[in-house]
Design a protein around this motif. Structure first.
Motif, short mmCIF file in Angstrom:
data_model
loop_
_atom_site.label_atom_id
_atom_site.label_comp_id
_atom_site.label_asym_id
_atom_site.label_seq_id
_atom_site.Cartn_x
_atom_site.Cartn_y
_atom_site.Cartn_z
N ASP A 92 1.00 -1.01 -0.13
CA ASP A 92 -0.07 -0.01 -0.06
C ASP A 92 0.88 1.28 0.11
N GLU A 93 2.02 0.93 -0.60
CA GLU A 93 3.17 2.07 -0.50
C GLU A 93 4.22 1.84 -1.39
N PHE A 94 4.86 2.85 -1.69
CA PHE A 94 6.22 2.87 -2.52
C PHE A 94 7.14 2.69 -2.05
N ALA A 95 8.39 2.10 -2.41
CA ALA A 95 9.96 2.34 -1.66
C ALA A 95 10.61 2.82 -2.78
N GLN A 96 11.39 3.85 -2.58
CA GLN A 96 12.38 4.46 -3.81
C GLN A 96 13.54 4.89 -3.16
N SER A 97 14.71 4.43 -3.86
CA SER A 97 16.07 4.79 -3.48
C SER A 97 16.30 6.27 -3.79
N ILE A 98 16.83 6.86 -2.78
CA ILE A 98 17.18 8.35 -3.06
C ILE A 98 18.79 8.75 -2.80
N ASP A 99 19.42 7.61 -2.89
CA ASP A 99 20.89 7.73 -3.03
C ASP A 99 21.35 7.01 -4.22
N ASN A 100 22.64 7.39 -4.86
CA ASN A 100 23.18 6.66 -5.80
C ASN A 100 23.77 5.19 -5.66
N THR A 101 23.92 5.07 -4.36
CA THR A 101 24.71 3.80 -3.92
C THR A 101 24.08 3.03 -2.86
N THR A 102 22.71 2.86 -3.06
CA THR A 102 21.83 2.22 -2.14
C THR A 102 21.88 0.64 -2.30
N SER A 103 22.16 -0.09 -1.18
CA SER A 103 22.35 -1.48 -1.24
C SER A 103 21.40 -2.01 -0.15
N ILE A 104 20.52 -3.09 -0.74
CA ILE A 104 19.38 -3.56 0.03
C ILE A 104 19.71 -5.06 -0.09
N CYS A 105 19.35 -5.68 1.40
CA CYS A 105 19.00 -7.07 1.49
C CYS A 105 17.73 -7.47 1.59
N PRO A 106 17.25 -8.19 0.36
CA PRO A 106 15.89 -8.55 0.42
C PRO A 106 15.76 -10.32 1.01
N ILE A 107 14.78 -10.09 1.85
CA ILE A 107 14.52 -11.34 2.52
C ILE A 107 13.09 -11.77 2.32
N GLY A 108 13.06 -13.01 1.44
CA GLY A 108 11.64 -13.63 1.49
C GLY A 108 10.78 -13.74 2.79
N VAL A 109 9.45 -13.62 2.69
CA VAL A 109 8.96 -13.54 4.03
C VAL A 109 8.92 -14.97 4.65
N GLN A 110 8.90 -16.20 3.82
CA GLN A 110 9.03 -17.24 4.41
C GLN A 110 10.23 -17.53 5.21
N THR A 111 11.51 -16.88 4.57
CA THR A 111 12.82 -16.92 5.24
C THR A 111 12.64 -16.04 6.47
N MET A 112 12.17 -15.05 6.45
CA MET A 112 12.03 -13.98 7.55
C MET A 112 11.24 -15.00 8.84
N HIS A 113 10.21 -15.44 8.48
CA HIS A 113 9.63 -16.37 9.42
C HIS A 113 10.55 -17.19 10.32
N GLU A 114 11.15 -18.14 9.51
CA GLU A 114 12.17 -19.02 9.69
C GLU A 114 13.15 -18.33 10.63
N LEU A 115 13.65 -17.14 10.31
CA LEU A 115 14.88 -16.47 10.99
C LEU A 115 14.38 -16.08 12.51
N MET A 116 12.96 -15.50 12.34
CA MET A 116 12.47 -15.06 13.54
C MET A 116 12.13 -16.34 14.50
N ARG A 117 11.71 -17.42 14.03
CA ARG A 117 11.52 -18.58 14.68
C ARG A 117 12.87 -19.39 15.50
N ASN A 118 14.10 -19.07 14.73
CA ASN A 118 15.08 -19.62 15.20
C ASN A 118 16.12 -18.66 15.98
#
Length: 223
Positions: A92-118
């Motif tokens: 329900d929103e957008f996400a936009q880089s405002i730097d020329n050197t933005t680095s993002i770590c994407p995490i799948g929702v399933q992976t995130m849930h596993e990490l939170m459980r563990n």
């Protein structure tokens, strides 16, 4: 001073990122973005959350008149897209880089849930982050409802001091070097750009601030 507009208390990237773990390292990579690149748009599928390794990301949406509304500008260590963890299907929103050197770590929702459980520490940090976001939203609503625009601007400048400010050795002024445009600031404090420009010039005439496109100074005699 507790931050209203930024989440400074938890650096989730520092605590945990999947590339640090053998089970995820082989398939995990970072995404890089230049200025004005979009990470996701409104109505996109909400199947990932994102940690910022470096750079800055603008979160916002477009109102019924097509005007851009900026909700937040996030920096290193912060999480966004977190509603996917809570079950949202689309953005329900957008996400936009405002730097020329933005680095993002994407995490799948399933992976995130596993990490939170563990990982109890990470799970606690994520829920703490979400809780602070709700508190920040509530505080912002209170400011918009019960304080006049000039007061909101001055409180916002105080917050910028915490995030981007330093004291000038020569003058004693509080110097703020920030990534915002006037349009961004106006949106964050709930006013129009022309009104913001009037208020900034009023504060300048009162010797409260001096400013240019990249820098705001809260003058020593007003601090």
């Amino acid at each position: 001073m507790n931050s209203i507009w930024f989440f400074d208390d938890v650096n989730l990237f520092k605590i945990l990122c999947p590339h640090k773990f053998k089970a995820y390292k082989g398939t995990h990579s970072f995404d890089t973005y230049h200025k004005k690149d979009y990470i996701y748009f409104e109505e996109d599928s909400a199947n990932k959350v994102y940690l910022i390794e470096k750079g800055k990301v603008k979160i916002g949406y477009y109102n019924e008149n097509g005007n851009e509304i900026v909700k937040a500008i996030l920096s290193k260590g912060e999480l966004f897209g977190e509603k996917a963890i809570l079950g949202d299907i689309t953005r329900d929103e957008f996400a936009q880089s405002i730097d020329n050197t933005t680095s993002i770590c994407p995490i799948g929702v399933q992976t995130m849930h596993e990490l939170m459980r563990n990982n109890q520490t990470f799970s606690f940090s994520v829920y703490k982050f979400i809780g602070f976001k709700f508190k920040k939203l509530e505080r912002r609503l209170q400011l918009l409802l019960f304080k006049d625009t000039k007061t909101r601007l001055k409180e916002f400048l105080d917050e910028l001091c915490v995030e981007y400010g330093y004291d000038c050795d020569k003058t004693g002024d509080h110097v703020i070097k920030h990534p915002y445009t006037q349009k961004d600031i106006a949106s964050l404090i709930g006013t129009s750009r022309p009104t913001l420009n009037i208020l900034l010039n009023e504060l300048k005439d009162e010797n409260y601030i001096d400013f240019n496109r990249k820098e705001i100074r809260i003058l020593k005699n007003s601090a």
